[in-house]
Design a protein around this motif. Structure first.
Motif, PDB file in Angstrom:
ATOM      1  N   SER A   1       0.849  -1.009  -0.066  1.00 44.29           N
ATOM      2  CA  SER A   1       0.050  -0.196  -0.039  1.00 44.29           C
ATOM      3  C   SER A   1       1.045   1.056  -0.001  1.00 44.29           C
ATOM      4  N   VAL A   2       0.276   2.464  -0.212  1.00 51.25           N
ATOM      5  CA  VAL A   2       0.706   3.573  -0.063  1.00 51.25           C
ATOM      6  C   VAL A   2      -0.248   4.418   0.506  1.00 51.25           C
ATOM      7  N   SER A   3       0.424   5.334   1.402  1.00 49.56           N
ATOM      8  CA  SER A   3      -0.434   6.358   2.083  1.00 49.56           C
ATOM      9  C   SER A   3       0.411   7.643   2.564  1.00 49.56           C
ATOM     10  N   LEU A   4      -0.602   8.419   2.861  1.00 48.85           N
ATOM     11  CA  LEU A   4      -0.047   9.870   3.047  1.00 48.85           C
ATOM     12  C   LEU A   4       0.626  10.192   4.366  1.00 48.85           C
ATOM     13  N   THR A   5       1.546  10.519   4.648  1.00 47.19           N
ATOM     14  CA  THR A   5       2.208  10.933   5.756  1.00 47.19           C
ATOM     15  C   THR A   5       1.241  12.037   6.416  1.00 47.19           C
ATOM     16  N   SER A   6       1.401  12.358   7.619  1.00 48.37           N
ATOM     17  CA  SER A   6       0.637  13.549   8.214  1.00 48.37           C
ATOM     18  C   SER A   6       1.048  14.721   7.476  1.00 48.37           C
ATOM     19  N   LEU A   7       1.983  14.786   7.041  1.00 50.16           N
ATOM     20  CA  LEU A   7       2.434  16.125   6.414  1.00 50.16           C
ATOM     21  C   LEU A   7       2.121  16.138   4.747  1.00 50.16           C
ATOM     22  N   GLY A   8       1.912  15.107   4.254  1.00 51.29           N
ATOM     23  CA  GLY A   8       1.360  14.966   3.151  1.00 51.29           C
ATOM     24  C   GLY A   8       0.147  15.205   3.120  1.00 51.29           C
ATOM     25  N   ALA A   9      -0.917  14.701   4.088  1.00 52.88           N
ATOM     26  CA  ALA A   9      -2.185  14.893   4.192  1.00 52.88           C
ATOM     27  C   ALA A   9      -2.588  16.346   4.671  1.00 52.88           C
ATOM     28  N   GLU A  10      -1.844  17.053   5.197  1.00 53.39           N
ATOM     29  CA  GLU A  10      -2.059  18.491   5.291  1.00 53.39           C
ATOM     30  C   GLU A  10      -1.668  19.316   4.302  1.00 53.39           C
ATOM     31  N   TRP A  11      -0.601  18.626   3.234  1.00 51.33           N
ATOM     32  CA  TRP A  11      -0.102  19.642   2.238  1.00 51.33           C
ATOM     33  C   TRP A  11      -1.215  19.348   1.004  1.00 51.33           C
ATOM     34  N   LEU A  12      -1.937  18.447   1.080  1.00 52.98           N
ATOM     35  CA  LEU A  12      -2.791  17.959  -0.152  1.00 52.98           C
ATOM     36  C   LEU A  12      -3.780  19.126  -0.520  1.00 52.98           C
ATOM     37  N   GLY A  13      -4.592  19.560   0.515  1.00 56.08           N
ATOM     38  CA  GLY A  13      -5.535  20.790   0.251  1.00 56.08           C
ATOM     39  C   GLY A  13      -4.779  22.005  -0.261  1.00 56.08           C
ATOM     40  N   PRO A  14      -3.761  22.543   0.159  1.00 54.52           N
ATOM     41  CA  PRO A  14      -2.950  23.701  -0.423  1.00 54.52           C
ATOM     42  C   PRO A  14      -2.596  23.375  -1.809  1.00 54.52           C
ATOM     43  N   VAL A  15      -2.057  22.221  -1.970  1.00 55.10           N
ATOM     44  CA  VAL A  15      -1.346  21.881  -3.449  1.00 55.10           C
ATOM     45  C   VAL A  15      -2.698  21.912  -4.542  1.00 55.10           C
ATOM     46  N   ARG A  16      -3.570  21.045  -3.948  1.00 53.69           N
ATOM     47  CA  ARG A  16      -4.875  21.296  -4.766  1.00 53.69           C
ATOM     48  C   ARG A  16      -5.430  22.693  -5.132  1.00 53.69           C
ATOM     49  N   SER A  17      -5.260  23.450  -4.219  1.00 49.45           N
ATOM     50  CA  SER A  17      -5.858  24.903  -4.527  1.00 49.45           C
ATOM     51  C   SER A  17      -4.973  25.712  -5.417  1.00 49.45           C
ATOM     52  N   ALA A  18      -3.501  25.371  -5.192  1.00 49.42           N
ATOM     53  CA  ALA A  18      -2.682  25.965  -5.832  1.00 49.42           C
ATOM     54  C   ALA A  18      -2.578  25.724  -7.285  1.00 49.42           C
ATOM     55  N   LEU A  19      -2.949  24.480  -7.542  1.00 50.74           N
ATOM     56  CA  LEU A  19      -3.033  23.954  -9.118  1.00 50.74           C
ATOM     57  C   LEU A  19      -4.406  24.631  -9.398  1.00 50.74           C
ATOM     58  N   ASP A  20      -5.310  24.461  -8.928  1.00 54.99           N
ATOM     59  CA  ASP A  20      -6.741  25.219  -9.402  1.00 54.99           C
ATOM     60  C   ASP A  20      -6.332  26.587  -9.641  1.00 54.99           C
ATOM     61  N   ASP A  21      -5.702  27.446  -8.823  1.00 53.03           N
ATOM     62  CA  ASP A  21      -5.566  28.799  -9.068  1.00 53.03           C
ATOM     63  C   ASP A  21      -4.613  29.114 -10.469  1.00 53.03           C
ATOM     64  N   LEU A  22      -3.590  28.009 -10.641  1.00 56.65           N
ATOM     65  CA  LEU A  22      -2.883  28.085 -11.686  1.00 56.65           C
ATOM     66  C   LEU A  22      -3.544  28.046 -13.060  1.00 56.65           C
ATOM     67  N   GLU A  23      -4.466  26.895 -12.805  1.00 58.34           N
ATOM     68  CA  GLU A  23      -5.233  26.642 -13.853  1.00 58.34           C
ATOM     69  C   GLU A  23      -6.548  28.059 -14.555  1.00 58.34           C
ATOM     70  N   ASN A  24      -7.066  28.468 -13.062  1.00 60.80           N
ATOM     71  CA  ASN A  24      -7.677  29.652 -13.390  1.00 60.80           C
ATOM     72  C   ASN A  24      -6.952  30.737 -13.961  1.00 60.80           C
ATOM     73  N   LEU A  25      -5.853  30.965 -13.698  1.00 58.24           N
ATOM     74  CA  LEU A  25      -4.812  31.964 -14.207  1.00 58.24           C
ATOM     75  C   LEU A  25      -4.671  31.895 -15.611  1.00 58.24           C
ATOM     76  N   ALA A  26      -4.322  30.546 -16.077  1.00 57.46           N
ATOM     77  CA  ALA A  26      -4.511  30.542 -17.557  1.00 57.46           C
ATOM     78  C   ALA A  26      -5.666  30.747 -18.104  1.00 57.46           C
ATOM     79  N   ARG A  27      -6.842  30.417 -17.602  1.00 58.15           N
ATOM     80  CA  ARG A  27      -8.162  30.455 -18.406  1.00 58.15           C
ATOM     81  C   ARG A  27      -8.299  32.063 -18.316  1.00 58.15           C
ATOM     82  N   LEU A  28      -7.936  32.711 -17.207  1.00 58.68           N
ATOM     83  CA  LEU A  28      -8.041  34.060 -17.250  1.00 58.68           C
ATOM     84  C   LEU A  28      -7.157  34.893 -18.275  1.00 58.68           C
ATOM     85  N   ALA A  29      -5.946  34.376 -18.471  1.00 55.61           N
ATOM     86  CA  ALA A  29      -5.178  34.964 -19.548  1.00 55.61           C
ATOM     87  C   ALA A  29      -5.707  34.971 -20.860  1.00 55.61           C
TER      88      ALA A  29
END
Length: 308
Positions: A54-82
């Motif tokens: 199996s593969v599982s997230l460490t506590s750091l990985g679990a906490e970091w997942l949300g901000p990473v997802r948001s950051a990637l969404d923001d980047l995609e939104n920036l591209a669409r905005l451009a």
């Protein structure tokens, strides 16, 4: 750390399986594993707990997942905005206009532009032609609707004709009821016009408009008795309503219904007043290009009397 590594982390975190994550990303598993190890080395801490089963997230990985997802969404939104900014589907457009346009072409243009580009912030400012020209030369604003002036416009500005309309007379209704003016078949005679006191723009504000009226008086052998200057067309109509004098105004001013004012066509051939768009040369913003395209389309309806 780059966008590619963040997408790799997100794929593994959401599938908790390196093979499935690699398939989603369209890559093989070994380079994906290398990318995750490099990311963990850069962070200085593991993001996943790996076992043979199996593969599982460490506590750091679990906490970091949300901000990473948001950051990637923001980047995609920036591209669409451009893309939307490039196409003019969003952004900002500053439009100035002379008061006469408010009763002729402006409502149609604003309505059509807002229908097609609702996300564009449209800023409207009323200003005289001379002020609009100065503002554009100062690199402020985007486009204006002015009364066409002569001689040629200052270097660095472009102009496109929008509408040419006849001048008509705005007269106090009391003058008609009192017999001071006796229209002939609903038209004002040149003799009565030239004998009446006149309310008009000052020449510095609208030279072409002013000269058009003066030339008309001169052509009909009348002396001009200017009783009052006013900068805004609404003010001119108000002064006519108060009985101060008559005014020659664009035919579209019939749309401004004011108690105490009657609008009469001229008995002799009426002067023609041209209005159009003005903008800076080299302004390549898509919002401006879209506005110019809408304004100059042949099917744009100009709902006013006496225009061509």
């Amino acid at each position: 750390m780059d966008q590619r590594q963040l997408k790799h982390f997100l794929a593994v975190a959401e599938t908790l399986h390196f093979g499935k994550a690699a398939d989603r990303l369209g890559m093989t598993q070994p380079p994906l594993s290398q990318s995750i190890r490099a990311l963990e080395a850069e962070i200085g801490s593991p993001l996943f707990v790996r076992t043979n089963r199996s593969v599982s997230l460490t506590s750091l990985g679990a906490e970091w997942l949300g901000p990473v997802r948001s950051a990637l969404d923001d980047l995609e939104n920036l591209a669409r905005l451009a893309q939307r900014l490039r196409s003019g589907d969003t952004g900002r457009l500053e439009v100035s206009f002379v008061s006469t346009a408010d009763y002729s072409i402006l409502p149609t243009l604003v309505q059509r532009f807002r229908q097609l580009y609702p996300a564009v912030e449209l800023l409207l400012t009323e200003a005289t032609s001379d002020v609009q020209i100065s503002t554009l030369l100062e690199e402020k604003g985007n486009v204006g609707i002015i009364i066409r002036d002569v001689p040629a416009l200052p270097k660095g500005l472009s102009y496109r004709k929008l509408v040419c309309e006849s001048l008509i007379a705005a007269v106090p209704e009391d003058w008609i009821t009192q017999g001071r003016i006796t229209p002939v078949k609903g038209r004002l005679t040149s003799a009565e016009m030239t004998a009446s006191s006149l309310v008009i723009f000052p020449r510095r504000v609208a030279p072409s408009f002013y000269d058009l009226v003066m030339d008309y008086y001169a052509a009909h052998g009348g002396d001009v008795h200017i009783i009052q200057h006013a900068i805004q067309m609404q003010t001119i109509i108000s002064l006519v309503s108060a009985g101060m004098g008559i005014a020659l105004v664009p035919a579209s001013m019939r749309h401004l219904a004011r108690s105490g004012v009657a609008y009469l066509a001229l008995q002799s051939k009426a002067p023609q007043l041209e209005s159009g768009l003005i903008w800076r040369d080299g302004d390549s913003t898509s919002t401006l290009a879209n506005f110019l395209r809408i304004a100059t389309k042949s099917h744009v309806a100009i709902r006013q009397t006496g225009t061509s």
